[in-house]
Each structure stands twice: as C-alpha cells, then as structure tokens.
Design a protein around this motif. Structure first.
Motif, short mmCIF file in Angstrom:
data_model
loop_
_atom_site.label_atom_id
_atom_site.label_comp_id
_atom_site.label_asym_id
_atom_site.label_seq_id
_atom_site.Cartn_x
_atom_site.Cartn_y
_atom_site.Cartn_z
N GLN A 35 0.84 4.26 1.21
CA GLN A 35 1.19 4.95 2.45
C GLN A 35 2.18 4.14 3.28
O GLN A 35 3.05 4.70 3.95
CB GLN A 35 -0.06 5.27 3.28
N ASP A 36 2.07 2.80 3.20
CA ASP A 36 3.00 1.95 3.92
C ASP A 36 4.38 1.97 3.27
O ASP A 36 5.40 1.99 3.96
CB ASP A 36 2.47 0.50 3.96
N ARG A 76 -7.44 -4.42 7.91
CA ARG A 76 -5.99 -4.55 7.84
C ARG A 76 -5.37 -4.43 9.22
O ARG A 76 -5.99 -3.95 10.17
CB ARG A 76 -5.39 -3.48 6.91
N ASN A 77 -4.14 -4.95 9.32
CA ASN A 77 -3.33 -4.82 10.54
C ASN A 77 -3.95 -5.50 11.76
O ASN A 77 -3.89 -4.99 12.88
CB ASN A 77 -3.05 -3.35 10.86
N CYS A 96 2.68 1.51 11.40
CA CYS A 96 1.88 1.71 12.61
C CYS A 96 2.68 2.38 13.73
O CYS A 96 3.88 2.17 13.86
CB CYS A 96 1.33 0.36 13.12
N THR A 107 -6.99 3.75 13.98
CA THR A 107 -6.63 4.58 12.84
C THR A 107 -5.87 3.71 11.83
O THR A 107 -5.64 2.53 12.06
CB THR A 107 -5.73 5.74 13.28
N GLU A 108 -5.46 4.31 10.71
CA GLU A 108 -4.69 3.57 9.72
C GLU A 108 -3.34 3.14 10.27
O GLU A 108 -2.72 2.20 9.78
CB GLU A 108 -4.46 4.43 8.46
N GLU A 109 -2.87 3.84 11.33
CA GLU A 109 -1.57 3.54 11.93
C GLU A 109 -1.70 2.66 13.16
O GLU A 109 -0.80 2.62 14.00
CB GLU A 109 -0.85 4.85 12.30
N GLU A 150 0.85 -1.18 0.00
CA GLU A 150 0.00 0.00 0.00
C GLU A 150 0.89 1.24 0.00
O GLU A 150 1.89 1.31 0.72
CB GLU A 150 -0.92 0.01 1.23
N SER A 181 1.65 -3.76 5.83
CA SER A 181 0.94 -2.56 6.25
C SER A 181 1.25 -2.17 7.69
O SER A 181 1.21 -1.00 8.04
CB SER A 181 -0.57 -2.75 6.07
N TYR A 182 1.58 -3.16 8.54
CA TYR A 182 1.84 -2.84 9.94
C TYR A 182 3.10 -2.02 10.14
O TYR A 182 3.32 -1.44 11.20
CB TYR A 182 1.90 -4.11 10.79
#
Length: 506
Positions: free
Chosen positions: A253-254, A457-458, A359, A433-435, A251, A355-356
């Motif tokens: 942003q990741d 996700r995550n 975070c 959140t996304e993070e 992704e 994706s993690y």
C-alpha cells in the motif's frame, strides 16, 4: 535472410517434414529458435565453432558470455563433459528433464567458441516435449541462449523472437506461450560445494533437499569487469526494457501511494506526459493506478509474477514509454529468481519506500499534551501549504483537561502563528489509521506507544524522523524563561522543516 516459421502443437506435434527440416538446419550450421519450458532458445550446433559465432552475431552477444548446451537424453552428457560428479548424477536424476543447468569440465570436442573461452561447459536437458523432439532429431548438442537481442527481455512467445531476430536466423519454431517464463537455475558442480550461479525455478532449498549443502555465488548479482562470467546472466545487464526503470520496495500500500505521487509530480512538472510513464504491477493492484500506462506482470494470488514478467517488459517497449516505475515481487514463491531478473532489468535501481510516505495524518505525542506537543502541532500546521493533512497532538498522561501552556501560546503568537484555544487530550489508539504518522518527543514515549498500545508502524521520535545524526530527546522548557521557549521553538521548527521535506509534503 528469410526466416521460416513452423508450428509445434502440444497435441499434434510438428507438421510432416518440419522437424527434419529444423534438424537439418542445425546439422549444417544454421540457427533455429525453439520453445522450452523456460524461455525460447536460439539454437545452433554446439560442437561447431562457426555456429556458435553465428549465435553471438545474431544476438549481438559478447563472445565471453557462455552458451548452454541442450541435450535430449542423459546419455549424451558423457560425450561432452570430462567427468560427472556424484552430485550432478543425483541432480540429473531428480531434475532432468527440467529447468536446471549444470556446469561441468568440458570435453575436448566442445569448442571454446561455445564456452566463452572457458574450460567448463553449461548443460541442460529441457522438459518441453517439442524441444526434446527437436533436440533428438538434431542428433548433436544444441547451444542455445535465450532467443532475443542481447540485453533485451527474454522471449516467452514466438512473437518476441520475431521482434528481435526476424531476418537474422534460419527458422523459428512457434510453440505458443512458455510454461515458466524465466531462465533455468544454473549450478556449478565442478566446485567442492555445488554453487548456484543463476537463480531460477528450481530453488536453493529444492537443491539442498536432494544433495545437501549448496552455496550461492557471491558474484551472482555483480561481477568485476576483469572477471569472465562462468554462466549466462552473471556479468552483463540483462532483461532490460528500453526505458529507464526504477523498482520501489516496501509494503504494497505504501509502494502504490509512492508511485502515484511520483507519477503526479512528473506529470504536473511537465517532465513526462501520462502516456510516457509505465507502471509495472500485478492484476490485484492494477486498478489502483489512475495515471500512466499500467502493465501487469501476473498475479500475486496465483503466483504468476515470474511467468509474465518478460512479456510485460516488452510491452513497455511497444508502448514507447520513457520511464517505468515498478512494484517489487518478494511475495513470489520464486522470489529469488523473479527479483534477480527484475533488478537486472532496472540496473539495480531500487528505492526503499518507507511506510510513513503514505500518511496523511500526524499525531504529535508528548507526556501531558500542554507544551511540546501543541507547540509542534501549530508550527507544523503553519509551514504546510497542504491543508488537507490532518495535524493534531495528544498526551500519554492526561488525567484531566488542562489548557495549553500560556508561554507556548505567547511564543506562537510572537511568530505570527495563529492558534486556537485548546485543552490537553489523551492519546487514543482509535484515532490511529494506516495513514497515521505518530511523532513522539522522546524515546521513552515512542517505546510506550509501541508497547502499551500495540502500534507496529509509523512511530518515530521527532529527531529520528528528521534524520538527525545524533538522535536524542526534545526536553520541554518547563520552568524556563522566554529565551528557553524561544530556543525550543527554533529547534522544533528546524526539525519540522526537515520532516516536511522528507515527507515531500507541500
């Protein structure tokens, strides 16, 4: 050798006398670099063995790497191939002139020096008006690989050709910026089922809409050392900048977060200076990289990643970077072609970014948030030096606030882990959140988080994220003695250290 430069302009064409001079160079066995709609080509008389040898010498190209014959009119095809399959006739009618190369059985007039020793020959009719005028004036099929030193990024500007071949060839025709920016699609029409040997602007789907079934050659990305390449770009490393290059896939942003962390680590460790690190991205993401030499390969929104890719790779050479970190461009309409070139430029060096990795918040999720969840929360807090990371625990079944299990508090205190008083709190999706990284104690809790709360996700179990080969649940030591709690503490701490290392957290 003095290389002469002439100009072709879309509105005015060639200057008087220039076109005939270029054609004469070809006819007498010389070399002329010329623009096409894909990349600049290095042209020589394709029926002259010595001219083909000159092309290999100028490029430093292995002689078993076939050249492509360029023609100005379809009627020329019958003179250089033994037969024209029905599928080829349909493809030529549909895509010629254009960025499509086809492989045929060669006629006797085509020398093996042009075909890399093969009995087949690659032929294309480009769409570029200047190229067609030049090819028509030459009056012979023109053998033309890309006009660059072998292995380097292909040229999309006359200036790129000059960098590599100035003084090595007779003439360069400057036609400005090319339109597509990467090489033609190559299809072998000698096979029973037409087979793609190199991806390009014309996609497999486009071909299938015209002739039906089309295969992808299994050796498209890698050919054994013993096997002769059937088409340009199949065997040798191509399109490569001088610096080592790594692609990061995931992704966006990741990927951005991962690249920025990697750059920071390289600079902080002293391995590289900021100006020695290159970052390949798009115009949309360029501002998100605060450190390093940022170069854009085009726009995701405008779908131009492929058009400016080679120019971007050459810019890294001009910047003298020692390491390149690149995004991947799987969202391009021509992603097969773009990623084929990008992977070859990186020597197939691709890293999957999870994706993690982006975070900065962790929520340990257990059933009631009084035993295992709080235990992992405080252990993880104790082993992290980076106190900016937010660590918490929540429960899936919390009917009322209940204090943390006293045996958990005792075991934490016995190991010198200070822990504040706390009561059980219910899991709240609003905190995610996304993070945010969610770590459950067992698989059933993971399923509940994914399905009941719509998480996408995550979300991992403790063992899963730690990379345990035998995944399983972590059972709370409820009703157990001090030894049982000690065993749970030891197990969780070992898993959390593995997770810390995996996340690359301090």
């Amino acid at each position: 050798m003095n290389t002469k430069y002439i100009i072709w302009n879309e509105e005015t064409g060639f200057e008087p006398g220039d076109l005939e001079e270029a054609a004469q160079i070809i006819r007498r066995g010389g070399l002329v670099a010329f623009p096409t709609e894909t990349v600049y080509g290095l042209g020589g008389n394709g029926l002259d063995p010595l001219a083909s040898k000159k092309i290999y010498a100028a490029k430093g190209r292995p002689s078993d790497n076939p050249l492509i014959l360029h023609i100005a009119e379809k009627k020329q095809l019958k003179d250089i191939v033994k037969d024209i399959p029905e599928a080829a006739e349909v493809l030529a009618e549909t895509f010629w002139p254009g960025p499509l190369t086809m492989i045929f059985q060669k006629a006797d007039c085509v020398p093996y020096e042009t075909t890399g020793g093969l009995d087949t020959v690659a032929v294309r009719m480009p769409e570029h008006k200047g190229a067609l005028d030049f090819l028509k004036a030459a009056e012979v099929p023109v053998a033309a690989p890309s006009a660059n030193t072998s292995g380097r990024p292909s040229p999309t500007l006359a200036g790129h050709v000059k960098e590599d071949l100035d003084g090595k060839i007779d003439m360069i025709i400057d036609g400005g910026e090319v339109g597509i920016g990467f090489e033609s699609t190559i299809v072998d029409v000698t096979e029973e089922v037409p087979t793609i040997l190199r991806t390009g602007f014309i996609t497999r789907k486009m071909l299938q809409e015209v002739i039906g079934e089309v295969k992808m050659d299994p050796a498209l990305l890698q050919v054994s050392p013993e096997q002769k390449p059937k088409a340009p770009g199949m065997k040798y490393r191509h399109y490569a900048p001088k610096a080592e290059m790594t692609l990061y896939q995931g992704e966006i942003q990741d990927v951005i977060s991962h690249i920025n962390r990697q750059v920071a680590q390289d600079v902080e460790s002293g391995r590289f200076l900021p100006e020695e690190i290159g970052i390949l991205t798009t115009t949309e993401s360029a501002s998100r990289y605060p450190v390093g030499q940022v170069v854009t390969a085009g726009s995701r929104e405008e779908d131009t990643e492929g058009k400016y890719l080679y120019d971007a790779l050459r810019r890294f050479d001009a910047l003298h970077v020692k390491k390149i970190l690149s995004e991947t461009f799987y969202d391009s309409a021509k992603e097969e072609a773009v990623m084929n070139r990008l992977k070859k430029a990186a020597g197939q060096n691709v890293v999957q970014v999870e994706s993690y990795e982006s975070c900065n918040r962790v929520i340990f999720v257990s059933k009631d948030n009084i035993t295992l969840g709080p235990m992992n929360e405080w252990i993880f807090k104790s082993i992290l030096m980076d106190k900016e990371k937010e660590i918490m625990s929540r429960g899936l079944v919390v009917l009322f606030e209940e204090p943390r299990n006293m045996k958990v508090t005792d075991i934490l205190m016995n190991h010198g882990i200070p822990c504040e008083e706390q009561v059980s709190l219910a899991f709240d999706p609003e905190e995610v959140t996304e993070e945010t990284l969610i770590i459950t104690m067992n698989f059933a809790e993971k399923v509940k988080v994914l399905e009941d709360y719509g998480m996408e996700r995550n979300v991992y179990t403790l063992r899963e994220l730690a990379g345990e080969e035998e995944e399983g649940d972590i059972d709370p030591p409820l009703g157990g003695d001090e030894e049982a709690y000690e065993a749970s503490y030891t197990e969780c701490k070992e898993l959390l250290y593995k997770i810390k290392k995996k996340l690359q957290w301090r």
